[in-house]
Design a protein around this motif. Structure first.
Motif, PDB file in Angstrom:
ATOM      1  N   VAL A  26     -12.866   7.474   4.662  1.00 43.24           N
ATOM      2  CA  VAL A  26     -12.559   6.117   4.195  1.00 43.24           C
ATOM      3  C   VAL A  26     -12.300   6.103   2.690  1.00 43.24           C
ATOM      4  O   VAL A  26     -11.537   5.293   2.174  1.00 43.24           O
ATOM      5  CB  VAL A  26     -13.737   5.188   4.569  1.00 43.24           C
ATOM      6  N   GLN A  27     -12.931   7.083   2.001  1.00 43.60           N
ATOM      7  CA  GLN A  27     -12.839   7.145   0.547  1.00 43.60           C
ATOM      8  C   GLN A  27     -11.396   7.187   0.019  1.00 43.60           C
ATOM      9  O   GLN A  27     -11.102   6.607  -1.023  1.00 43.60           O
ATOM     10  CB  GLN A  27     -13.576   8.421   0.087  1.00 43.60           C
ATOM     11  N   LEU A  28     -10.505   7.836   0.754  1.00 46.21           N
ATOM     12  CA  LEU A  28      -9.178   8.117   0.198  1.00 46.21           C
ATOM     13  C   LEU A  28      -8.310   6.878   0.012  1.00 46.21           C
ATOM     14  O   LEU A  28      -7.447   6.848  -0.853  1.00 46.21           O
ATOM     15  CB  LEU A  28      -8.449   9.136   1.082  1.00 46.21           C
ATOM     16  N   ALA A  29      -8.501   5.863   0.845  1.00 43.04           N
ATOM     17  CA  ALA A  29      -7.647   4.672   0.737  1.00 43.04           C
ATOM     18  C   ALA A  29      -8.482   3.421   0.502  1.00 43.04           C
ATOM     19  O   ALA A  29      -8.301   2.401   1.143  1.00 43.04           O
ATOM     20  CB  ALA A  29      -6.792   4.518   1.992  1.00 43.04           C
ATOM     21  N   LEU A  30      -9.402   3.536  -0.433  1.00 48.89           N
ATOM     22  CA  LEU A  30     -10.329   2.430  -0.666  1.00 48.89           C
ATOM     23  C   LEU A  30      -9.896   1.555  -1.838  1.00 48.89           C
ATOM     24  O   LEU A  30     -10.225   0.379  -1.896  1.00 48.89           O
ATOM     25  CB  LEU A  30     -11.720   3.013  -0.940  1.00 48.89           C
ATOM     26  N   LEU A  31      -9.175   2.159  -2.777  1.00 48.01           N
ATOM     27  CA  LEU A  31      -8.910   1.447  -4.031  1.00 48.01           C
ATOM     28  C   LEU A  31      -7.450   1.058  -4.176  1.00 48.01           C
ATOM     29  O   LEU A  31      -6.550   1.872  -3.966  1.00 48.01           O
ATOM     30  CB  LEU A  31      -9.322   2.327  -5.216  1.00 48.01           C
ATOM     31  N   ASN A  32      -7.242  -0.185  -4.548  1.00 51.52           N
ATOM     32  CA  ASN A  32      -5.909  -0.702  -4.815  1.00 51.52           C
ATOM     33  C   ASN A  32      -5.597  -0.449  -6.290  1.00 51.52           C
ATOM     34  O   ASN A  32      -6.265  -0.977  -7.171  1.00 51.52           O
ATOM     35  CB  ASN A  32      -5.908  -2.209  -4.502  1.00 51.52           C
ATOM     36  N   LYS A  33      -4.597   0.383  -6.513  1.00 51.38           N
ATOM     37  CA  LYS A  33      -4.309   0.761  -7.895  1.00 51.38           C
ATOM     38  C   LYS A  33      -3.954  -0.457  -8.748  1.00 51.38           C
ATOM     39  O   LYS A  33      -4.413  -0.605  -9.874  1.00 51.38           O
ATOM     40  CB  LYS A  33      -3.163   1.773  -7.932  1.00 51.38           C
ATOM     41  N   ALA A  34      -3.107  -1.343  -8.193  1.00 47.63           N
ATOM     42  CA  ALA A  34      -2.636  -2.492  -8.972  1.00 47.63           C
ATOM     43  C   ALA A  34      -3.805  -3.319  -9.490  1.00 47.63           C
ATOM     44  O   ALA A  34      -3.796  -3.800 -10.618  1.00 47.63           O
ATOM     45  CB  ALA A  34      -1.717  -3.355  -8.112  1.00 47.63           C
ATOM     46  N   TYR A  35      -4.851  -3.477  -8.658  1.00 45.36           N
ATOM     47  CA  TYR A  35      -5.986  -4.299  -9.072  1.00 45.36           C
ATOM     48  C   TYR A  35      -6.994  -3.505  -9.905  1.00 45.36           C
ATOM     49  O   TYR A  35      -7.416  -3.937 -10.969  1.00 45.36           O
ATOM     50  CB  TYR A  35      -6.672  -4.879  -7.828  1.00 45.36           C
ATOM     51  N   CYS A  36      -7.364  -2.316  -9.398  1.00 46.91           N
ATOM     52  CA  CYS A  36      -8.475  -1.583 -10.012  1.00 46.91           C
ATOM     53  C   CYS A  36      -8.098  -0.917 -11.324  1.00 46.91           C
ATOM     54  O   CYS A  36      -8.968  -0.653 -12.158  1.00 46.91           O
ATOM     55  CB  CYS A  36      -9.036  -0.553  -9.041  1.00 46.91           C
ATOM     56  N   SER A  37      -6.811  -0.629 -11.529  1.00 52.64           N
ATOM     57  CA  SER A  37      -6.439   0.076 -12.754  1.00 52.64           C
ATOM     58  C   SER A  37      -6.677  -0.800 -13.984  1.00 52.64           C
ATOM     59  O   SER A  37      -6.827  -0.277 -15.081  1.00 52.64           O
ATOM     60  CB  SER A  37      -4.975   0.517 -12.685  1.00 52.64           C
ATOM     61  N   PHE A  83       0.855  -1.174   0.000  1.00 50.07           N
ATOM     62  CA  PHE A  83       0.000   0.000   0.000  1.00 50.07           C
ATOM     63  C   PHE A  83       0.893   1.227   0.000  1.00 50.07           C
ATOM     64  O   PHE A  83       1.729   1.387   0.903  1.00 50.07           O
ATOM     65  CB  PHE A  83      -0.912  -0.004   1.229  1.00 50.07           C
ATOM     66  N   THR A  84       0.754   2.079  -1.023  1.00 45.88           N
ATOM     67  CA  THR A  84       1.650   3.242  -1.123  1.00 45.88           C
ATOM     68  C   THR A  84       0.862   4.502  -1.476  1.00 45.88           C
ATOM     69  O   THR A  84      -0.347   4.450  -1.721  1.00 45.88           O
ATOM     70  CB  THR A  84       2.710   3.047  -2.224  1.00 45.88           C
ATOM     71  N   SER A  85       1.594   5.611  -1.532  1.00 50.56           N
ATOM     72  CA  SER A  85       0.998   6.895  -1.912  1.00 50.56           C
ATOM     73  C   SER A  85       0.312   6.807  -3.270  1.00 50.56           C
ATOM     74  O   SER A  85      -0.652   7.514  -3.539  1.00 50.56           O
ATOM     75  CB  SER A  85       2.079   7.969  -1.988  1.00 50.56           C
ATOM     76  N   ASP A  86       0.821   5.925  -4.131  1.00 51.63           N
ATOM     77  CA  ASP A  86       0.250   5.807  -5.470  1.00 51.63           C
ATOM     78  C   ASP A  86      -1.209   5.378  -5.436  1.00 51.63           C
ATOM     79  O   ASP A  86      -1.987   5.740  -6.315  1.00 51.63           O
ATOM     80  CB  ASP A  86       1.058   4.793  -6.298  1.00 51.63           C
ATOM     81  N   ASP A  87      -1.573   4.576  -4.425  1.00 57.52           N
ATOM     82  CA  ASP A  87      -2.962   4.139  -4.338  1.00 57.52           C
ATOM     83  C   ASP A  87      -3.878   5.326  -4.066  1.00 57.52           C
ATOM     84  O   ASP A  87      -4.972   5.420  -4.618  1.00 57.52           O
ATOM     85  CB  ASP A  87      -3.101   3.084  -3.243  1.00 57.52           C
ATOM     86  N   VAL A  88      -3.429   6.240  -3.191  1.00 55.55           N
ATOM     87  CA  VAL A  88      -4.227   7.439  -2.913  1.00 55.55           C
ATOM     88  C   VAL A  88      -4.245   8.335  -4.153  1.00 55.55           C
ATOM     89  O   VAL A  88      -5.293   8.873  -4.537  1.00 55.55           O
ATOM     90  CB  VAL A  88      -3.672   8.189  -1.685  1.00 55.55           C
ATOM     91  N   ALA A  89      -3.094   8.454  -4.792  1.00 51.93           N
ATOM     92  CA  ALA A  89      -3.009   9.290  -5.992  1.00 51.93           C
ATOM     93  C   ALA A  89      -3.909   8.738  -7.098  1.00 51.93           C
ATOM     94  O   ALA A  89      -4.525   9.504  -7.853  1.00 51.93           O
ATOM     95  CB  ALA A  89      -1.566   9.356  -6.477  1.00 51.93           C
TER      96      ALA A  89
END
Lengths: 327, 640
Positions: free
Chosen positions: B202-213, B138-144
């Motif tokens: 909760v919205q800010l860290a809900l999505l995993n970029k690696a999976y959802c992108s 989990f990194t800053s990129d997920d929030v970005a």
């Protein structure tokens, strides 16, 4: 015979269209739409929702459009096998209804079979032994059972099992089996749970069928052909079962068409009380939240069931009594 | 408010203060649930220290260090109850409010933050080595990913969350390192931190970029084709279905493959037709207790989906539910729940309500009736209605004497309490009520003894309440009797929820009775009861619409002054200045006397199974501060 069936089916098409219009009107009748109900529900539990979100929901669901346009969109989709999306579950309606309808059909069928299995012999016996102790007993049971509303019976059963035995009988499976695939163990679990709704749904129906069978048979028993058969020395049991019972079954068969939808609509309240995974609670919830495509699909299917039931009883009648086909 | 995060975490409990150093447990001391031992031994799962990362959050258990194991049994009702799962198990914001809701903001997903002096940018620090439930970092990129790719997208986010926009402007993010990022606007957003710690955060860290992108065309050129192959109309529908973008999206509880930061991950999804929703432990959960045990203690969650709240009540009585606060915690159920405590092996735990009143009585200032509008707008009319109520009698009848007479106001003991707003016009004074009504031109009576409007027409006032919410409908019936006693021809209108909302949203109502909202720390987040803020400000919905830009009517200057004061609150992050500005808003509200209140809010309760441990007593209940999520359900455990 084939022509007779085809004619009946042709007649069902305009009826089905009329039902679809009615279903659509009924689900549009209450004030507001899904989005306003949704907003009210959210607000009730102290949660908050942006009014911008509500507007975008309305737009997504096409709720602002003309009702006639909405209807044709809906019915056009159904013609292609697409019942639309459930607003509440955000899933296609077709994914929702078949499993639930299947469970409903299973419960209804079991109930129907058991109802017939009990009511026919009891009805025949109490007609043949009119004013005997057994007849009085079955009559007493029948009146009591017919006078007790199903949902009340369900509530009383729930109360007794919860308060006295400390187990709740809600649902059709134990928690361990609810999401498990079908197996022998799950089937047994189903049987241990399903007797409650079947009992509740079946009692009133069984009682009224007993009365109907008894009355029909009594009408026949004193007719000359029965007397003639008896005079010829036919054994009493064979005499009653072969001739008057067959005739007495006629009104029975013609009401098969009504039993199907009655089981499903009666099931609505009972299964909500008993928390069954059948169509009833989903329909009720859909109506309450104005989830119109889901509610519409259920109402449409119930309407279709009435028509199918009527068709089935017509065909059965035509088979069992050729006079009906000719007239 | 917005307290600076120190190197330690503090938690107030029963008057004592416990402190635990974040580094108390050494890496090699971490322990895990027995069910994970075999997976680690076989090499299917990395060792616990590796999964936890360098600085897991340390949770101080409420009573004691718990033991592993067991299945938590809960209950939902109907098809729209996804927020039961959210409030119980889905409250994992970047920063969190403490369980007591004292206003302290604790580190959670982020280990710390700093705000710029002008409240325009906010820098967060993430935990080194923290992982999603699938083991990916989990990194800053997920929030970005959320701020840059999801939030601005019109298809995925047709309407933007108010707390993430400043005058319509969306935030930008700059990523300094995998564990550090800055969110900023060109204008100040002084309420950002308290919103980030609230349920919305909760919205800010809900999505995993690696999976959802993989569902976005930007990252996967075949996304649209793949979506259609999967049966969706386009990529955005597929993205929502698989990742569940909004915090309240039902899809959040659908896809077992979606990585999560929550303590349990879903195994049997919340889909239509489901009668039971199930979860299993997230082996990568990033919190430990003070003894270095990885949380959660409880192995699995098993949540029944009930058709009716009464069925759930029966399950509670049968002892088949371990914790219930959402559907059965209704005063009407209290006697039957109290009676069943022994048989059901549970107890009732008090929950402090933090709302501004037991209920609000809203006279429609924007009435569309040309005769009623000037009467309703006359403050003396509302004062007369207030004096006509015998509040003590109402409290005795409805709440068994719990509660103190009060107008709609922030609660005593908070920095927002306003004496005048809370206590004016409370006296039961029929003579004064009659005098006031006579003085405003309602002195003529009709044949039935009821007052006539100034033009001589009968003045019938409908008092609407929703029947499903029993207490409010009961109250409305009482109010009607008191008002009739002073000659107001008030009529009780029982309504279905939908009809109620239709009427009031169109400003067709006369008087409505509804629940009050914010009265504690949350007054800034939803001040609907203190000025026309949204279409939930029942006393002036048209002005609320004007404020949100959805049409409506232009309000008088005093309302605009309140709006400008609220903008100033958003422009600063100094808690004292915010409180002072809010007092000015409340002074105007007191002068205008927008709404009539009855009593201080009545406390709620939760049903807690006797075997469930580490459940704190008497903590606040709410949506902004969603309990029991705020109680840290991951440290609940089953006593042996």
């Amino acid at each position: 015979m084939l022509f007779f069936i085809l004619k009946r089916i042709a007649g069902m098409i305009p009826a089905m269209l009329a039902i679809s219009v009615l279903a659509f009107v009924v689900i549009q009748l209450p004030p507001g739409d899904y989005v306003s109900t949704y907003a009210a529900q959210i607000a009730q539990s102290g949660e908050r929702v942006d009014s911008a979100v509500l507007e975008s929901l309305r737009e997504r669901y096409g709720l602002g459009e003309n009702v006639v346009v909405q209807y044709f969109k809906w019915i056009g989709g159904i013609a292609r096998g697409d019942f639309g999306d459930s607003f509440e579950w955000r899933q296609p309606v077709t994914e929702l209804i078949w499993g639930r309808m299947g469970m409903t059909a299973l419960i209804s069928l079991c109930t129907l079979v058991l109802m017939w299995a009990f009511s026919l012999p009891i009805g025949i016996y109490s007609a043949a032994r009119q004013y005997s102790v057994t007849d009085y007993l079955s009559t007493a049971f029948a009146f009591l059972a017919m006078a007790t509303p199903n949902f009340l019976l369900a509530i009383v059963l729930l109360y007794i099992t919860t308060m006295w035995f400390g187990v709740s009988v809600g649902g059709l499976f134990s928690p361990a089996f609810e999401n498990a695939p079908w197996s022998l163990a799950k089937l047994w679990d189903f049987i241990t749970h399903a007797w409650v709704p079947i009992f509740v749904l079946g009692t009133a129906g069984t009682a009224s069928l007993i009365r109907i069978m008894r009355a029909n048979l009594l009408d026949e028993l004193h007719k000359p052909y029965v007397e003639a058969g008896r005079a010829k020395g036919l054994p009493e049991a064979r005499l009653i079962l072969t001739y008057p019972t067959r005739v007495a079954l006629n009104p029975f068969i013609s009401t098969v068409g009504w039993v199907l939808p009655a089981l499903i609509s009666g099931e609505l309240i009972v299964s909500t009380v008993l928390n069954l995974p059948t169509a009833g609670p989903l329909l009720l919830q859909a109506l309450k939240s104005q989830d119109m495509y889901l509610a519409g699909a259920f109402i449409l299917l119930s309407g279709a069931l009435v028509l199918i039931g009527t068709l089935v009883s017509d065909i059965l009648l035509a088979i069992s009594d050729p006079r009906i086909r000719l007239s | 408010m917005g307290g600076k995060i120190e190197a330690f975490q503090g938690r107030r409990h029963g008057g004592d203060i416990f402190f635990a150093l974040a580094t108390a447990a050494l890496a090699q001391d971490y322990k895990q649930a027995p069910e994970l031992d075999a997976l680690v031994a076989s090499g299917d799962l990395p060792a616990v220290a590796e999964r936890l990362g360098a600085e897991p959050r340390v949770i101080v258990p409420v009573d004691e260090v718990g033991t592993y194991g067991g299945t938590f049994r809960g209950g939902m009702v109907g098809g729209n109850d996804r927020n039961m799962l959210f409030t119980y198990f889905g409250y994992e914001p970047l920063l969190a409010w403490d369980a007591d809701w004292s206003g302290e903001v604790e580190p959670n997903i982020a280990s710390g933050y700093s705000a710029s002096a002008d409240s325009k940018s906010f820098t967060f620090t993430l935990r080194e080595g923290m992982k999603w439930s699938d083991g990916s970092p989990f990194t800053s990129d997920d929030v970005a990913f959320f701020i840059e790719d999801i939030l601005p997208d019109e298809k995925l986010f047709p309407s933007k969350p108010g707390w993430l926009t400043v005058e319509g402007e969306l935030p930008t993010i700059s990523v300094a390192s995998p564990t550090e990022f800055t969110i900023s606007w060109t204008k100040p957003n002084g309420l950002f931190i308290i919103n980030a710690a609230s349920v919305y955060g909760v919205q800010l860290a809900l999505l995993n970029k690696a999976y959802c992108s993989q569902f976005l065309p930007k990252y996967n050129e075949n996304a649209d084709a793949e979506a259609k192959a999967a049966g969706a109309t386009d990529w955005s529908e597929r993205m929502v279905a698989m990742c569940g973008i909004g915090i309240e999206a039902i899809e959040r509880w659908r896809n077992p493959e979606r990585p999560t930061l929550e303590a349990w991950r879903i195994t049997d999804p919340y889909v239509a037709g489901a009668t039971r929703v199930a979860f299993e432990r997230n082996p990568y959960y990033w919190k430990v207790d003070t003894a270095g045990n990885q949380l959660p203690y409880i192995d699995d969650l098993s949540i029944s989906v009930n058709a009716e709240s009464q069925t759930l009540l029966l399950s509670v009585l049968a002892g088949e539910i371990d914790y219930e606060v959402r559907h059965t915690a209704n005063p009407i159920n209290l006697p039957v729940l109290a009676e069943g405590m022994e048989a059901g092996s549970y107890h009732i735990s008090s929950r402090e309500s933090r709302v501004g009143n037991a209920m609000t009585i809203s006279v429609n200032l924007n009435s569309q009736d040309p005769i009623k509008q000037p009467i309703f707008s006359n403050k003396d009319f509302r004062i007369a209605l207030s004096h006509a109520l015998d509040r003590q009698a109402i409290i005795d009848t409805l709440y068994l004497g719990q509660g103190t007479a009060q107008q709609v106001s922030p609660r005593q003991g908070t920095p927002f309490y306003n004496e005048k707003l809370a206590t004016q016009y409370l006296a039961y004074d029929v003579d004064e009520a009659n005098r006031l009504l006579d003085s405003i031109g309602l002195d003529k009576r009709g044949g039935n003894g009821m007052r006539l409007a100034p033009d001589g027409s009968p003045l019938v006032v409908n008092v609407a309440a929703v029947t499903a919410l029993g207490a409010m409908a009961d109250a409305a019936e009482l109010f009607v009797q008191y008002w009739q006693a002073v000659g107001i021809d008030a009529r009780f209108a029982a309504m279905d929820r939908t009809r109620f909302y239709e009427e009031k949203t169109a400003s067709q109502h006369d008087i409505v009775v509804w629940g009050a909202t914010s009265g504690g720390i949350d007054v800034f987040i939803d001040p609907r009861d203190y000025f026309p803020f949204s279409t939930e400000s029942n006393f002036a919905i048209e002005w609320g619409k004007y404020y949100t830009g959805a049409g409506g009517q232009e309000p008088p200057d005093y309302v605009k002054e309140q709006w400008s004061l609220y903008d100033q609150i958003k422009g600063t992050s100094d808690p004292e200045q915010q409180a002072a500005l809010f007092q000015q808003i409340l002074d105007i509200a007191a002068d205008q006397f927008y709404q009539i209140g009855v009593s201080t809010a009545i406390n709620g309760f939760a049903v807690v199974g006797n075997t469930l441990g580490n459940v704190p007593e008497n903590t606040p209940t709410g949506w902004i501060h969603p309990d029991p999520g705020t109680l840290n359900t991951e440290q609940f455990y089953f006593k042996q």
